[in-house]
Enzyme design. Structure first.
Site, PDB file in Angstrom:
ATOM      1  NE  ARG A   1      -7.713  -8.766   0.232  1.00 33.61           N
ATOM      2  CZ  ARG A   1      -7.378  -7.946  -0.501  1.00 33.61           C
ATOM      3  NH1 ARG A   1      -6.402  -6.722  -0.342  1.00 33.61           N
ATOM      4  NH2 ARG A   1      -7.768  -7.718  -1.688  1.00 33.61           N
TER       5      ARG A   1
ATOM      6  CE  LYS B   1      -4.421  -2.023   1.098  1.00 32.40           C
ATOM      7  NZ  LYS B   1      -5.587  -1.929   2.141  1.00 32.40           N
TER       8      LYS B   1
END
Length: 335
Positions: free
Chosen positions: A311, A276
């Site tokens: 994840r 991210k």
């Protein structure tokens, strides 16, 4: 008051197992409230309910025990995901990717709509056409790894479950399409409730919180109550603080640092920080696909805070790192 257990790998006599972990414990905890730094107390001085919330064994998810962290591999069949959009052009390619991922992943998370910052909504029809055939083909190929459908929409979730998916991963925590709660309740399947602020196309436009850690906690607690009222069994609920979804860099860092506070919800914690933007900002890496090192660092920190599900995009590499972390801390062999 909020209870934030302080994780440790040493099992002293009065320490509690952290969320039923086989390798993490808590001897002390911070008793926190808004505007206060918190008071450190022994866990034996907490109430019985507080001790139970942070220590009880989390329910088995898709046949997986959560005494060690589980890896959820990301398989996007979208043209515009922030990191891997457009890399899978056909059902056959998706099945080939799933075969490789299934060697190391505990769960495969399949998404047909990008929810990256700035993304626009995909129609229900297009999202079903992207995901359901892939799920069905994966099952036809004999791959038995649990599959999660990453969607905000009830009809997409239903189609995926009918095609062979096992759980729902909703980035809106059932707020985008409340009917998704009924789908999960009827299927009696796990559903992950993730915190987000705003919609993908606008969520990074000056996100604001009174205190991000507590605001996210309260939001998740409220949506857990909504889920239970809709008939979803508590044993089927998973929480996710929603790294990157309507958060600044400092918001993300605060959530990752204080991740252990979400054990006070009494449910499994999923951490999805792989590749991210905040990792790229801190590391100076603009290319999302080149953020492996930072992604593993955050994943291992999350595991050490007691996150039960990680994840990630880079499944094999994360599993290798996690295997070493567990072995170095005397945990059961991961595999």
């Amino acid at each position: 008051m909020y209870i934030q257990p302080i994780p440790q790998t040493t099992a002293y006599e009065d320490a509690l197992r952290l969320g039923g972990s086989s390798w993490l414990f808590a001897e002390t905890a911070l008793v926190r409230d808004r505007g206060e730094s918190g008071e450190e107390v022994l866990v034996e001085d907490l109430t019985a309910d507080q001790q139970t919330r942070i220590s009880r064994q989390r329910a088995t998810i898709c046949g997986l025990t959560l005494d060690v962290p589980r890896i959820m591999g990301i398989l996007n069949v979208t043209p515009d995901s922030f990191s891997d959009g457009g890399t899978i052009a056909s059902v056959a390619e998706a099945v080939d990717r799933a075969k490789i991922m299934a060697q190391d992943a505990d769960i495969i998370d399949i998404g047909g709509e990008s929810t990256r910052p700035g993304a626009t909504e995909v129609s229900i029809k297009d999202e079903i056409n992207r995901t359901a055939p892939v799920i069905r083909a994966i099952r036809d190929a004999g791959i038995t790894t649990p599959i999660s459908i990453d969607t905000r929409k009830a009809l997409v979730a239903r189609a995926a479950l009918e095609a062979g998916a096992n759980m729902v991963n909703d980035v809106s925590a059932m707020r985008f399409d409340p009917e998704i709660a009924g789908v999960a309740a009827d299927a009696d399947c796990p559903i992950c409730l993730m915190h987000s602020q705003g919609l993908p196309d606008t969520m990074q436009d000056n996100p604001d919180y009174a205190d991000v850690v507590f605001d996210v906690f309260d939001h998740l607690a409220a949506q857990i109550a909504v889920a239970e009222a809709a008939g979803i069994r508590r044993e089927n609920l998973i929480t996710d603080p929603g790294i990157g979804f309507g958060k600044t860099l400092q918001h993300n860092l605060s959530l990752v640092r204080d991740l252990a506070i979400y054990h006070d919800l009494g449910l499994p914690i999923l951490l999805g920080a792989s590749r991210k933007r905040f990792i790229g900002t801190i590391s100076g890496e603009d290319d999302a696909a080149q953020r492996l090192g930072g992604s593993i660092a955050v994943a291992l920190h999350g595991a050490a805070q007691g996150a039960q599900i990680l994840r990630v995009h880079d499944v094999k590499q994360t599993k290798q790192a996690l295997s070493l972390q567990l072995a170095l801390n005397g945990a059961v062999h991961y595999g």
